[in-house]
Design a protein around this motif. Structure first.
Motif, PDB file in Angstrom:
ATOM      1  N   LYS A   1       0.814  -1.217   0.000  1.00  0.00           N
ATOM      2  CA  LYS A   1       0.000   0.000   0.000  1.00  0.00           C
ATOM      3  C   LYS A   1       0.849   1.270   0.000  1.00  0.00           C
ATOM      4  CE  LYS A   1      -3.778   2.230   2.600  1.00  0.00           C
ATOM      5  NZ  LYS A   1      -3.100   3.511   2.960  1.00  0.00           N
ATOM      6  N   SER A   2       1.774   1.386   0.929  1.00  0.00           N
ATOM      7  CA  SER A   2       2.579   2.614   1.041  1.00  0.00           C
ATOM      8  C   SER A   2       3.461   2.825  -0.180  1.00  0.00           C
ATOM      9  CB  SER A   2       3.441   2.565   2.308  1.00  0.00           C
ATOM     10  OG  SER A   2       2.632   2.534   3.456  1.00  0.00           O
ATOM     11  N   GLU A   3       4.056   1.743  -0.679  1.00  0.00           N
ATOM     12  CA  GLU A   3       4.932   1.862  -1.847  1.00  0.00           C
ATOM     13  C   GLU A   3       4.156   2.333  -3.080  1.00  0.00           C
ATOM     14  OE1 GLU A   3       7.778  -1.255  -2.688  1.00  0.00           O
ATOM     15  OE2 GLU A   3       7.503  -2.057  -0.665  1.00  0.00           O
ATOM     16  N   LEU A   4       2.975   1.758  -3.267  1.00  0.00           N
ATOM     17  CA  LEU A   4       2.194   2.144  -4.453  1.00  0.00           C
ATOM     18  C   LEU A   4       1.638   3.559  -4.315  1.00  0.00           C
ATOM     19  CD1 LEU A   4       0.265  -1.050  -5.584  1.00  0.00           C
ATOM     20  CD2 LEU A   4       2.564  -0.263  -6.148  1.00  0.00           C
ATOM     21  N   GLU A   5       1.286   3.948  -3.126  1.00  0.00           N
ATOM     22  CA  GLU A   5       0.814   5.321  -2.921  1.00  0.00           C
ATOM     23  C   GLU A   5       1.917   6.322  -3.251  1.00  0.00           C
ATOM     24  OE1 GLU A   5      -2.675   4.834   0.482  1.00  0.00           O
ATOM     25  OE2 GLU A   5      -0.600   5.167   1.107  1.00  0.00           O
ATOM     26  N   ARG A   6       3.157   5.979  -2.925  1.00  0.00           N
ATOM     27  CA  ARG A   6       4.272   6.862  -3.286  1.00  0.00           C
ATOM     28  C   ARG A   6       4.490   6.883  -4.793  1.00  0.00           C
ATOM     29  NH1 ARG A   6       6.653   4.763   1.515  1.00  0.00           N
ATOM     30  NH2 ARG A   6       7.719   3.123   0.326  1.00  0.00           N
ATOM     31  N   LEU A   7       4.400   5.713  -5.420  1.00  0.00           N
ATOM     32  CA  LEU A   7       4.593   5.634  -6.873  1.00  0.00           C
ATOM     33  C   LEU A   7       3.569   6.489  -7.608  1.00  0.00           C
ATOM     34  CD1 LEU A   7       5.727   4.411  -9.517  1.00  0.00           C
ATOM     35  CD2 LEU A   7       4.152   2.485  -9.169  1.00  0.00           C
ATOM     36  N   PHE A   8       2.291   6.286  -7.317  1.00  0.00           N
ATOM     37  CA  PHE A   8       1.245   7.045  -8.004  1.00  0.00           C
ATOM     38  C   PHE A   8       1.247   8.511  -7.575  1.00  0.00           C
ATOM     39  CE2 PHE A   8      -0.176   2.781  -8.873  1.00  0.00           C
ATOM     40  CZ  PHE A   8      -0.812   2.864 -10.102  1.00  0.00           C
ATOM     41  N   GLY A   9       1.655   8.758  -6.335  1.00  0.00           N
ATOM     42  CA  GLY A   9       1.695  10.133  -5.833  1.00  0.00           C
ATOM     43  C   GLY A   9       2.672  11.016  -6.584  1.00  0.00           C
ATOM     44  N   LYS A  10       3.694  10.405  -7.174  1.00  0.00           N
ATOM     45  CA  LYS A  10       4.649  11.180  -7.973  1.00  0.00           C
ATOM     46  C   LYS A  10       3.964  11.867  -9.152  1.00  0.00           C
ATOM     47  CE  LYS A  10       8.641   8.168  -7.037  1.00  0.00           C
ATOM     48  NZ  LYS A  10       9.628   7.241  -7.665  1.00  0.00           N
ATOM     49  N   PHE A  11       2.834  11.294  -9.576  1.00  0.00           N
ATOM     50  CA  PHE A  11       2.104  11.841 -10.722  1.00  0.00           C
ATOM     51  C   PHE A  11       0.763  12.452 -10.302  1.00  0.00           C
ATOM     52  CE2 PHE A  11       4.620   8.127 -11.970  1.00  0.00           C
ATOM     53  CZ  PHE A  11       5.495   8.705 -12.877  1.00  0.00           C
ATOM     54  N   ASP A  12       0.655  12.746  -9.002  1.00  0.00           N
ATOM     55  CA  ASP A  12      -0.570  13.349  -8.440  1.00  0.00           C
ATOM     56  C   ASP A  12      -1.806  12.476  -8.690  1.00  0.00           C
ATOM     57  OD1 ASP A  12       0.775  15.635  -7.489  1.00  0.00           O
ATOM     58  OD2 ASP A  12       0.662  16.576  -9.453  1.00  0.00           O
ATOM     59  N   ILE A  13      -1.604  11.170  -8.645  1.00  0.00           N
ATOM     60  CA  ILE A  13      -2.710  10.232  -8.794  1.00  0.00           C
ATOM     61  C   ILE A  13      -3.004   9.612  -7.439  1.00  0.00           C
ATOM     62  CG2 ILE A  13      -3.531   8.131  -9.912  1.00  0.00           C
ATOM     63  CD1 ILE A  13      -1.552   8.732 -12.190  1.00  0.00           C
ATOM     64  N   SER A  14      -4.226   9.761  -6.971  1.00  0.00           N
ATOM     65  CA  SER A  14      -4.615   9.217  -5.674  1.00  0.00           C
ATOM     66  C   SER A  14      -5.112   7.783  -5.829  1.00  0.00           C
ATOM     67  CB  SER A  14      -5.717  10.071  -5.036  1.00  0.00           C
ATOM     68  OG  SER A  14      -5.254  11.395  -4.825  1.00  0.00           O
ATOM     69  N   LEU A  15      -4.807   6.960  -4.848  1.00  0.00           N
ATOM     70  CA  LEU A  15      -5.270   5.580  -4.833  1.00  0.00           C
ATOM     71  C   LEU A  15      -6.359   5.416  -3.781  1.00  0.00           C
ATOM     72  CD1 LEU A  15      -1.995   3.456  -5.116  1.00  0.00           C
ATOM     73  CD2 LEU A  15      -3.530   4.203  -6.921  1.00  0.00           C
ATOM     74  N   ASN A  16      -7.430   4.767  -4.164  1.00  0.00           N
ATOM     75  CA  ASN A  16      -8.510   4.464  -3.224  1.00  0.00           C
ATOM     76  C   ASN A  16      -8.326   3.028  -2.742  1.00  0.00           C
ATOM     77  OD1 ASN A  16     -10.844   4.558  -1.721  1.00  0.00           O
ATOM     78  ND2 ASN A  16     -12.202   4.214  -3.468  1.00  0.00           N
ATOM     79  N   PHE A  17      -7.391   2.860  -1.824  1.00  0.00           N
ATOM     80  CA  PHE A  17      -7.039   1.520  -1.360  1.00  0.00           C
ATOM     81  C   PHE A  17      -8.146   0.953  -0.491  1.00  0.00           C
ATOM     82  CE2 PHE A  17      -2.730   0.394  -2.542  1.00  0.00           C
ATOM     83  CZ  PHE A  17      -2.629  -0.929  -2.136  1.00  0.00           C
ATOM     84  N   PRO A  18      -8.580  -0.271  -0.755  1.00  0.00           N
ATOM     85  CA  PRO A  18      -9.580  -0.905   0.117  1.00  0.00           C
ATOM     86  C   PRO A  18      -9.012  -1.157   1.508  1.00  0.00           C
ATOM     87  CG  PRO A  18      -9.336  -2.075  -1.976  1.00  0.00           C
ATOM     88  CD  PRO A  18      -8.196  -1.123  -1.876  1.00  0.00           C
ATOM     89  N   ASP A  19      -9.884  -1.426   2.457  1.00  0.00           N
ATOM     90  CA  ASP A  19      -9.439  -1.782   3.796  1.00  0.00           C
ATOM     91  C   ASP A  19      -8.676  -3.097   3.768  1.00  0.00           C
ATOM     92  OD1 ASP A  19     -10.670   0.466   4.842  1.00  0.00           O
ATOM     93  OD2 ASP A  19     -12.565  -0.595   5.235  1.00  0.00           O
ATOM     94  N   LYS A  20      -7.855  -3.312   4.764  1.00  0.00           N
ATOM     95  CA  LYS A  20      -7.094  -4.556   4.862  1.00  0.00           C
ATOM     96  C   LYS A  20      -8.054  -5.731   4.936  1.00  0.00           C
ATOM     97  CE  LYS A  20      -3.324  -6.724   7.418  1.00  0.00           C
ATOM     98  NZ  LYS A  20      -2.388  -6.594   8.570  1.00  0.00           N
ATOM     99  N   PRO A  21      -7.880  -6.721   4.077  1.00  0.00           N
ATOM    100  CA  PRO A  21      -8.832  -7.834   4.056  1.00  0.00           C
ATOM    101  C   PRO A  21      -8.752  -8.684   5.323  1.00  0.00           C
ATOM    102  CG  PRO A  21      -6.958  -8.296   2.633  1.00  0.00           C
ATOM    103  CD  PRO A  21      -6.808  -6.868   3.074  1.00  0.00           C
ATOM    104  N   LYS A  22      -9.915  -9.183   5.761  1.00  0.00           N
ATOM    105  CA  LYS A  22      -9.952 -10.052   6.940  1.00  0.00           C
ATOM    106  C   LYS A  22      -9.403 -11.438   6.608  1.00  0.00           C
ATOM    107  CE  LYS A  22     -13.900  -7.675   9.014  1.00  0.00           C
ATOM    108  NZ  LYS A  22     -15.296  -7.811   9.514  1.00  0.00           N
ATOM    109  N   MET A  23      -9.581 -11.820   5.356  1.00  0.00           N
ATOM    110  CA  MET A  23      -9.044 -13.097   4.901  1.00  0.00           C
ATOM    111  C   MET A  23      -8.207 -12.861   3.651  1.00  0.00           C
ATOM    112  SD  MET A  23     -12.306 -15.666   5.399  1.00  0.00           S
ATOM    113  CE  MET A  23     -11.288 -17.077   4.976  1.00  0.00           C
TER     114      MET A  23
END
Length: 302
Positions: A16-38
């Motif tokens: 999650k954090s790595e991809l948010e940084r990657l997309f953030g370089k291009f001002d693209i926000s990620l709508n990451f789902p909540d951490k899965p229970k399974m």
């Protein structure tokens, strides 16, 4: 009008954090789902506005980086988001569907249909109709118009009557042959007779970055995704549009090539005024229901 490319993929939540940084370089926000229970994976859809700050090169870099660094393969889709001003400016519209329902899309028998190969390189073909359409006409039911086999549009008797009453131009009607156990319902194929001029040289196209093998470099039809169609005003003055028109160029639906049909603003207005369809701007609008017609505006180049 906004143009979007949406990439989608499954990814480990731990990234999650790595991809948010990657997309953030291009001002693209990620709508990451909540951490899965399974499990450990989540599914992401990332809509990217292509006519914003991000270009095709950026999307290519992101998808390539995801595959190389994380072994993530992306899916890809293309869409346009229109506004009311786009519709006000457009003198005619591509007819996309006549209902948000499978009942608006029917199939025909193979009688009287031949295939013509238009590209020897990729084998792309188009249908050649040699005789009237054959189908179960009762499936049209109480609908005004249905799409048949992608290439054709068929109207009911009541729609044919309205088109005559409204003095709609640019078409001929051919009666459809009934194939079924019960008595036929009179329905008619709409055959456009007015061919639009060639689209503008400013017309843009998109080719899926994640599926380069789908593009045919010979015919440049297979694998091509068209932007909203652009036409030059000067060309339209020399070749006036009718109420029903057919495109000069071929478009691929992924399996074969066909020519889209366009309706005039006058025709569309009459359909709305008479309650045949409500005004729908985008296919994901809440008011796009099972019997509403969907159109895409064109862009006129002065």
């Amino acid at each position: 009008m906004d143009i979007y490319v949406c990439i989608d993929f499954f990814v480990e939540y731990s990234l999650k954090s790595e991809l948010e940084r990657l997309f953030g370089k291009f001002d693209i926000s990620l709508n990451f789902p909540d951490k899965p229970k399974m499990g450990t994976e989540v599914y992401l859809q990332v809509p990217i506005r292509l006519n914003g700050k991000v270009g095709i090169d950026t999307i290519s870099y992101i998808t390539s980086h995801l595959k190389k660094e994380y072994q993530i393969s992306c899916g890809e889709s293309f869409s346009c988001r229109f506004n009311y001003l786009d519709f006000e400016r457009s003198p005619f519209f591509r007819l996309v569907s006549t209902g948000n329902s499978s009942k608006a899309f029917l199939e025909h028998k193979k009688d009287g249909i031949k295939w013509k190969t238009i590209c020897p390189s990729c084998g792309l073909q188009e249908k050649v109709q040699t005789s009237p359409l054959v189908m179960d006409t009762l499936k049209v039911g109480d609908r005004y118009m249905v799409n048949v086999g992608v290439d054709y549009w068929v109207v009911s008797e009541k729609m044919a009557y309205l088109m005559k009453e409204w003095e709609i131009t640019g078409y001929e009607l051919r009666e459809v042959i009934h194939s079924g156990k019960k008595p036929a319902q009179p329905v008619f194929q709409v055959i456009p007779t007015n061919v639009l001029p060639s689209w503008s040289s400013e017309m843009k196209h998109y080719y899926f970055i994640t599926e380069p093998e789908e593009r045919c470099q010979t015919c440049n039809i297979r694998g091509r995704i068209d932007y909203p169609y652009h036409y030059n005003k000067r060309d339209l003055e020399q070749y006036p549009i009718k109420d029903i028109n057919i495109m000069k160029e071929l478009k691929s639906n992924g399996s074969w090539a066909y020519r889209p049909v366009f309706l005039s603003k006058r025709f569309r207005d009459l359909l709305i005024e008479n309650g045949i369809t409500r005004e729908v701007i985008n296919r994901d609008d809440n008011n796009y229901k099972s019997r509403d017609w969907l159109f895409e505006p064109v862009v006129i180049i002065e």
